[in-house]
Design a protein around this motif. Sequence first.
Motif, PDB file in Angstrom:
ATOM      1  N   GLU A   1     -26.317  -4.688  89.970  1.00 36.33           N
ATOM      2  CA  GLU A   1     -26.683  -5.232  91.276  1.00 36.33           C
ATOM      3  C   GLU A   1     -25.709  -4.774  92.360  1.00 36.33           C
ATOM      4  N   PHE A   2     -24.448  -4.605  92.007  1.00 42.03           N
ATOM      5  CA  PHE A   2     -23.467  -4.095  92.964  1.00 42.03           C
ATOM      6  C   PHE A   2     -23.785  -2.655  93.337  1.00 42.03           C
TER       7      PHE A   2
ATOM      8  N   LEU B   1     -36.717   0.354 103.291  1.00 45.29           N
ATOM      9  CA  LEU B   1     -35.687  -0.576 102.829  1.00 45.29           C
ATOM     10  C   LEU B   1     -36.316  -1.840 102.255  1.00 45.29           C
ATOM     11  N   MET B   2     -37.405  -2.290 102.840  1.00 51.43           N
ATOM     12  CA  MET B   2     -38.092  -3.472 102.302  1.00 51.43           C
ATOM     13  C   MET B   2     -38.680  -3.181 100.928  1.00 51.43           C
ATOM     14  N   VAL B   3     -39.245  -1.992 100.757  1.00 55.19           N
ATOM     15  CA  VAL B   3     -39.769  -1.600  99.443  1.00 55.19           C
ATOM     16  C   VAL B   3     -38.633  -1.515  98.429  1.00 55.19           C
ATOM     17  N   PHE B   4     -37.501  -0.952  98.836  1.00 58.49           N
ATOM     18  CA  PHE B   4     -36.341  -0.864  97.948  1.00 58.49           C
ATOM     19  C   PHE B   4     -35.834  -2.254  97.573  1.00 58.49           C
ATOM     20  N   LEU B   5     -35.789  -3.174  98.524  1.00 58.86           N
ATOM     21  CA  LEU B   5     -35.344  -4.542  98.229  1.00 58.86           C
ATOM     22  C   LEU B   5     -36.300  -5.257  97.287  1.00 58.86           C
ATOM     23  N   VAL B   6     -37.593  -5.018  97.432  1.00 58.33           N
ATOM     24  CA  VAL B   6     -38.566  -5.636  96.523  1.00 58.33           C
ATOM     25  C   VAL B   6     -38.321  -5.170  95.093  1.00 58.33           C
TER      26      VAL B   6
ATOM     27  N   SER C   1     -35.517  -3.928  93.873  1.00 61.40           N
ATOM     28  CA  SER C   1     -34.216  -4.370  93.377  1.00 61.40           C
ATOM     29  C   SER C   1     -34.240  -5.845  92.983  1.00 61.40           C
ATOM     30  N   VAL C   2     -34.992  -6.666  93.709  1.00 58.08           N
ATOM     31  CA  VAL C   2     -35.143  -8.078  93.328  1.00 58.08           C
ATOM     32  C   VAL C   2     -35.924  -8.182  92.026  1.00 58.08           C
ATOM     33  N   TRP C   3     -36.948  -7.348  91.885  1.00 58.38           N
ATOM     34  CA  TRP C   3     -37.717  -7.324  90.634  1.00 58.38           C
ATOM     35  C   TRP C   3     -36.823  -6.923  89.461  1.00 58.38           C
TER      36      TRP C   3
ATOM     37  N   ALA D   1     -34.521  -9.911  88.619  1.00 58.43           N
ATOM     38  CA  ALA D   1     -35.240 -10.994  87.935  1.00 58.43           C
ATOM     39  C   ALA D   1     -35.564 -10.606  86.495  1.00 58.43           C
ATOM     40  N   LEU D   2     -35.914  -9.365  86.268  1.00 55.99           N
ATOM     41  CA  LEU D   2     -36.181  -8.902  84.904  1.00 55.99           C
ATOM     42  C   LEU D   2     -34.919  -8.943  84.051  1.00 55.99           C
ATOM     43  N   GLY D   3     -33.791  -8.534  84.626  1.00 59.70           N
ATOM     44  CA  GLY D   3     -32.525  -8.591  83.895  1.00 59.70           C
ATOM     45  C   GLY D   3     -32.117 -10.009  83.561  1.00 59.70           C
TER      46      GLY D   3
END
Length: 95
Positions: free
Chosen positions: A35-36, A59-64, A66-68, A71-73
């Motif tokens: 995440e870092f 950037l919004m697509v990248f954030l989506v 990265s959040v996914w 959450a999977l991790g």
Amino acid sequence: MMMNMWLVIFIMFLFGNMIFVSKHKHLLIVLLSLEFMVLSIFFFLMMYLMMLNYNMYMLMVFLVFSVWEGALGLSILVSMIRTYGNDYFQSYNLI
């Protein structure tokens, strides 16, 4: 000023990689280092897109994504802790 920001982002990514490679006993530490690294890539993309005066939609697509990924991790971490009782990689039998 701008060169210092690029250097800070590069150092953030290198520290994330160093933690990812060296601290591989616990799954939680590995997930935090990933995440870092995602955060440093986000800052890199933000600086790059601001420099080129592009739209920040990617950037919004990248954030989506990265959040996914986070959450999977975390769901894998919770299932491993419920199954085995800890998050040590050495205590699992992979056979």
